[in-house]
Design an enzyme around this catalytic site. Sequence first.
Site, PDB file in Angstrom:
ATOM      1  N   HIS A 245      10.129  41.213  27.380  1.00  0.00           N
ATOM      2  CA  HIS A 245      10.242  41.177  25.917  1.00  0.00           C
ATOM      3  C   HIS A 245      10.952  42.424  25.398  1.00  0.00           C
ATOM      4  O   HIS A 245      11.891  42.332  24.597  1.00  0.00           O
ATOM      5  CB  HIS A 245       8.835  41.059  25.322  1.00  0.00           C
ATOM      6  CG  HIS A 245       8.776  41.071  23.834  1.00  0.00           C
ATOM      7  ND1 HIS A 245       8.630  39.928  23.071  1.00  0.00           N
ATOM      8  CD2 HIS A 245       8.837  42.096  22.932  1.00  0.00           C
ATOM      9  CE1 HIS A 245       8.606  40.239  21.794  1.00  0.00           C
ATOM     10  NE2 HIS A 245       8.726  41.560  21.674  1.00  0.00           N
ATOM     11  N   GLU A 246      10.521  43.605  25.856  1.00  0.00           N
ATOM     12  CA  GLU A 246      11.125  44.846  25.371  1.00  0.00           C
ATOM     13  C   GLU A 246      12.557  45.011  25.875  1.00  0.00           C
ATOM     14  O   GLU A 246      13.427  45.499  25.144  1.00  0.00           O
ATOM     15  CB  GLU A 246      10.266  46.044  25.784  1.00  0.00           C
ATOM     16  CG  GLU A 246       8.869  46.060  25.177  1.00  0.00           C
ATOM     17  CD  GLU A 246       8.875  45.968  23.656  1.00  0.00           C
ATOM     18  OE1 GLU A 246       9.846  46.431  23.017  1.00  0.00           O
ATOM     19  OE2 GLU A 246       7.912  45.411  23.099  1.00  0.00           O
ATOM     20  N   HIS A 249      14.795  43.065  23.681  1.00  0.00           N
ATOM     21  CA  HIS A 249      15.171  43.823  22.480  1.00  0.00           C
ATOM     22  C   HIS A 249      16.351  44.744  22.785  1.00  0.00           C
ATOM     23  O   HIS A 249      17.336  44.789  22.036  1.00  0.00           O
ATOM     24  CB  HIS A 249      13.989  44.663  21.992  1.00  0.00           C
ATOM     25  CG  HIS A 249      12.976  43.913  21.201  1.00  0.00           C
ATOM     26  ND1 HIS A 249      13.303  42.980  20.241  1.00  0.00           N
ATOM     27  CD2 HIS A 249      11.612  43.971  21.217  1.00  0.00           C
ATOM     28  CE1 HIS A 249      12.199  42.500  19.691  1.00  0.00           C
ATOM     29  NE2 HIS A 249      11.162  43.079  20.275  1.00  0.00           N
ATOM     30  N   HIS A 255      13.047  39.122  16.907  1.00  0.00           N
ATOM     31  CA  HIS A 255      11.921  38.205  17.056  1.00  0.00           C
ATOM     32  C   HIS A 255      12.279  36.811  16.548  1.00  0.00           C
ATOM     33  O   HIS A 255      13.092  36.659  15.631  1.00  0.00           O
ATOM     34  CB  HIS A 255      10.690  38.736  16.322  1.00  0.00           C
ATOM     35  CG  HIS A 255      10.061  39.919  16.995  1.00  0.00           C
ATOM     36  ND1 HIS A 255       9.705  41.064  16.323  1.00  0.00           N
ATOM     37  CD2 HIS A 255       9.735  40.138  18.295  1.00  0.00           C
ATOM     38  CE1 HIS A 255       9.184  41.936  17.175  1.00  0.00           C
ATOM     39  NE2 HIS A 255       9.194  41.398  18.377  1.00  0.00           N
TER      40      HIS A 255
END
Length: 614
Positions: A245-246, A249, A255
């Site tokens: 997830h990070e 980014h 999101h």
Amino acid sequence: MSLLRCTTLLLVVVAIALPPCILGYSLHDGSRLDDFLTESAADRRPRRPTTAAQRRLMGLTEEQYKTVHFYLNKLKELGNQRHPEGYDKDTTKDEADKWRKRMRDDIEGELLNPEEYGRHFEGDIILFPEQAKQIYENALKTGQRRVKRKFIGSDLRRWDPTRPIVYSFDGSHTSREQRIIELALEHWHNITCLNFVRNDNANSGNRIVFTDVDGCASNVGRHPLGEEQLVSLAPECIRLGVIAHEVAHALGFWHEQSRPDRDQFVNVRWENIDKDSKGQFLKEDPDDVDNAGVPYDYGSIMHYRSKAFSRYDDLYTISTFVTDYQKTIGQRDQLSFNDIRLMNKIYCSNVCSRKLPCQRGGYTDPRRCDRCRCPDGFTGQFCEQVMPGYGAVCGGRIQVNGGWTKFSSPGYPREFKEGQECSWLLVAPHGQVVEMQFIGEFEMYCKVRHSLCMDYVEVRNSTDFANTGMRYCCYGTPSTSIRSATTDLVVLFRSFYRGGRGFEARARALPANGQWASWSPWTPCTASCGACGSRMRTRVCSHGACAGEPVENQVCNTHPCNGLCAHKKTEDGECGGFLALLRGVRCKQERTVMEPCENACCPGFSVVGGRCVR
């Protein structure tokens, strides 16, 4: 078992548990994974503290940090003004401390989605001052946040896919944690055309530096001025799904639930949101979106969970319009097929010169241009085959007719085993649809408090099997009767965490002789030009089963964009602060200018006959 399937399973891993299939998995340095995760003496040594002030501020100066949080506080105030529902100014509880303790797992004592607990934008996004100012000013004017979503749109913030992405560690992670982080990078490498190279001696140029100083947090996209950027992964973040997830980014993902078309799929329950968090749920400007034609994804690893930022434990802040998708949102086990597809559309669309005739929603694999990358449940060169069972003999293609056909989890009604997988393709005769019902006792591991499936039965009944389906879990037999939109229906059984009773279901074919009511009016287009937007309409089926979808989405406003667009420009300029005292020193500066639009169409579209087409 294929490497792709094995690496898909990797993201279900938490801090120390790994499925058996990956024990022979090799990284670039040739390490076997069983050695790769073995604790050493170095892992037990205290972490080397990180003392640099900029590390504590995640790469921002003190002044930049204050500026960002000034605008975040203004955004919070604006959210409370626009959505006063549930706000009680006389509340005297220390809600900040209570909120940070709120969503801890009842049994295992771990934070389920630790990235939501940060002090940054949307919990885990590090903004630069100009981004924070832009978000607030556009929210002030329009009620929406003007940011490119789901993928960042500025070319300055996109990585060059033809060059390796350099990464390093600042020394704040143990060697074991470093190995898990590298495993997540290896997964991104295997499913895209992107390459990662470790260089702990790099001291200039774009690079990702992993630290643990600020929970789970990252910038979005590449640093536009060619500098290092920090990705913080504290101990509670060292789970492959959270790391993925990070890293997403850092590669450019925002999101999912903040997309401008989100109101067609979810309902934000403003009255249930913590009073300091309502600014996190404002939508973006629909004229500034870059989703590359990939639809809204309930199963995205970038989606908030059902109770994110809630005032109290049992309150939903996000409700799905289709109730059976409620336990799908918020997962941090694995990248969804559409997460991977979007990343490949943005970075890898030109890698393969020939596009293959992929089936079932697959697309040409940028790592192997002679094969298709397939949605979960399918395999083969062109996704023409049903994926075989793993850990059990199960799944396959089932031809259904007017009588009921039963199928179940392995060994039912005895317990299935952890790590087993089954995939079924149920096929009705031409002109008919599949009806499926759960029967008998039902038990699949879930986080009841968080309304989230951990192990699950997933049903995909739409016209596009690339989209994540409805996930069923917990205890008690689901009462839903599910009907396919076409002759085909996909059922996936996935047990990543625990054994249990499992499920039994039955299916049959029904004539598609129902009658559709008239379509509802189209919703407004989410973008004004360039085929960047979408619109939706719905219809209701009565008197039996109806072939086709009850919801239709369509690309709209396909005329090319013209006029002026905002562009980021990097140019030499005067330096500020101490550097202004140095003679002859010039600094790079980024500014926004209005210029004729360069891209008349959204990515994936081009102008043909005066219209933007694929």
